[in-house]
Design an enzyme around this catalytic site. Structure first.
Site, short mmCIF file in Angstrom:
data_model
loop_
_atom_site.label_atom_id
_atom_site.label_comp_id
_atom_site.label_asym_id
_atom_site.label_seq_id
_atom_site.Cartn_x
_atom_site.Cartn_y
_atom_site.Cartn_z
N CYS A 29 -56.64 36.97 -8.24
CA CYS A 29 -57.23 36.70 -7.21
C CYS A 29 -56.87 34.84 -6.93
CB CYS A 29 -58.61 36.75 -7.19
SG CYS A 29 -58.93 38.28 -6.42
N ASP A 412 -36.45 -2.33 1.51
CA ASP A 412 -36.07 -2.46 2.39
C ASP A 412 -36.86 -3.53 3.92
OD1 ASP A 412 -35.40 0.61 4.56
OD2 ASP A 412 -37.48 -0.07 4.71
#
Length: 454
Positions: A29, A412
């Site tokens: 699981c 930037d």
């Protein structure tokens, strides 16, 4: 970490990081499985579904342990194991075999098998086999294709191999996995899992703002685009849903399901660990309020490395709207051009300065590896060696195409405006020095700086 306490608490944050098998039932699981917690003496832990299957455990049909977010460590890391995982997810073993995977990585098959088995408990063939089973289950549950068609579409060499693998992984014949639901012809509908929280709307808005006419659309809720995949083209659509991202796919060839899903997961950064990222960045007061308001910001990535590089070059020193216009003129038939197609486009198709046009042609002819399995350092060096490509462009490609989680674009203009809005240093050198505290999550800080600039 006490793994048993994690499964006792059904903690979804660890889905995809490990799996557990229950010796009394023979089932494995995910950590968040809602079934009753097994006794500690009956639990075994595994680093991958393939390792659990190899040990003789079957996948739980309640929690579907093979349908969880991937481990965030594969994005954080850039070593051979991480690159292998990304390529296997993209279906390279199904298309090229283990020799092809090893060749791409520059390793021998034996070396690669030893590396993956040591860390994941299974070699590349077993990992790919488990993925084939998951792809087959998805096709069984979501399409009307016949089982024989599904077997070959998922990459199995024979129907017998398909039946044996599905029984080994899921503990039942493939026919028992089919759900009695109405299926629209040609459509595959999926639930793409992620670790919450996730700012899905913000991510799709980022992609929508940069959508290229003819290739992509965004209506404020649904993001749609066309993909170029190994066996043909595809149309995909994604939108927010409760606890997952809802996806609809139309594939020209069902064999492309696994690479389509892998590329969508990469595009949407679905395997990220938002708790680790937000906790680290929230330690800086500059981000604390934004993280509280918008938790789980992801880095919008790319479905194709060459496409991301073209977008980066075109976007140099022009607006987002201007870049969209230019890019639309490069695209034909609703698809981004391949390197060979772009190299053959006439001059008039490039609505840009001559030097930028020649940079794109040089990029197309350079054959730089920008795939999911590329070495980030080698790719950056190869990009910088091309005329017209500087650090900003190369780093933008690393962040969006190669999934580097630790990129800061300090020169930037949008980054600097965002820094100013948050009261941070704006000079590139000073901002770079300040951002050392954000490692290894500077790409996520980058997205938050851009958001602050809006």
């Amino acid at each position: 970490m006490d793994l048993y306490r994690v499964i006792a608490g059904r903690d979804r944050r660890f889905d995809g990081d490990f799996w557990f098998g229950v010796t009394s039932t023979g089932i494995f699981c995910r950590p968040s499985c809602p079934a009753r917690t097994p006794k500690p003496q009956n639990v075994r832990f595994f680093p991958s579904p393939a390792a659990a299957t190899k040990a003789g455990f079957r996948a739980c049909r309640r929690c579907l342990p093979d349908a969880v977010p991937g481990s965030a460590r594969w994005d954080l890391r850039a070593d051979v194991t991480a690159r292998s995982i990304r390529l296997i997810a993209d279906g390279v073993v199904d298309r090229e075999g283990v020799p092809g995977l090893a060749s791409r990585l520059g390793y021998s098959e034996r070396q690669l098998h030893r590396l993956l088995t040591g860390e994941l408990g299974a070699g590349p063939l077993a990992l790919a086999r488990t993925q084939r089973a998951q792809t087959a289950r998805t096709l069984i549950e979501s399409t009307a294709l016949g089982l024989a068609e599904i077997a070959f579409a998922a990459g199995f060499g024979s129907v017998r191999q398909f039946n044996e693998t599905m029984h080994e992984v899921y503990g039942c014949p493939p026919s028992q996995l089919r759900r009695p639901t109405r299926m629209l012809s040609g459509e595959i509908r999926l639930k793409l899992a992620y670790r919450p929280p996730m700012d899905v709307a913000g991510l799709l808005r980022f992609l929508g703002d940069r959508a290229v006419t003819g290739v992509e659309t965004y209506d404020g809720t649904v993001y749609r685009r066309n993909l170029r995949l190994p066996h043909g083209r595809a149309e995909v659509a994604v939108q927010p849903a409760e606890g997952h991202v809802a996806a609809m796919l139309r594939l020209a060839d069902a064999r492309d399901l696994a690479p389509a899903v892998a590329r969508l997961r990469r595009l949407l950064d679905l395997d990220a660990d938002p708790d680790a990222i937000d906790t680290a960045l929230a330690a800086d007061p500059a981000f604390a309020a934004q993280i509280q308001a918008f938790p789980g910001v992801r880095v919008p990535r790319a479905v194709d490395g060459f496409e991301a590089a073209v977008r980066a070059v075109v976007g140099q020193q022009i607006s987002v709207a201007g870049a969209r216009t230019v890019l639309a003129k490069l695209c034909r038939d609703g698809l981004f051009p391949s390197p060979a197609e772009l190299a053959e486009l006439p001059d008039e198709a490039f609505a840009m300065p001559v030097r930028r046009r020649e940079t794109l042609r040089a990029l197309a002819r350079a054959e730089i590896d920008l795939s999911l399995g590329a070495d980030r350092d080698e790719a950056r060096a190869a990009l910088l060696a091309l005329p017209g490509i500087g650090p900003w462009t190369a780093d933008y490609v690393l962040m969006r195409a190669l999934g580097d989680p630790d990129v800061l674009l300090s020169t930037d203009l949008g980054t600097r405006h965002g820094a100013a809005a948050l009261g941070l240093p704006t000079a590139p050198d000073e901002l770079t020095a300040y951002a050392e505290r954000w490692r290894p999550w500077r790409s996520y800080a980058q997205l938050r700086l851009w958001r602050a600039a809006l």
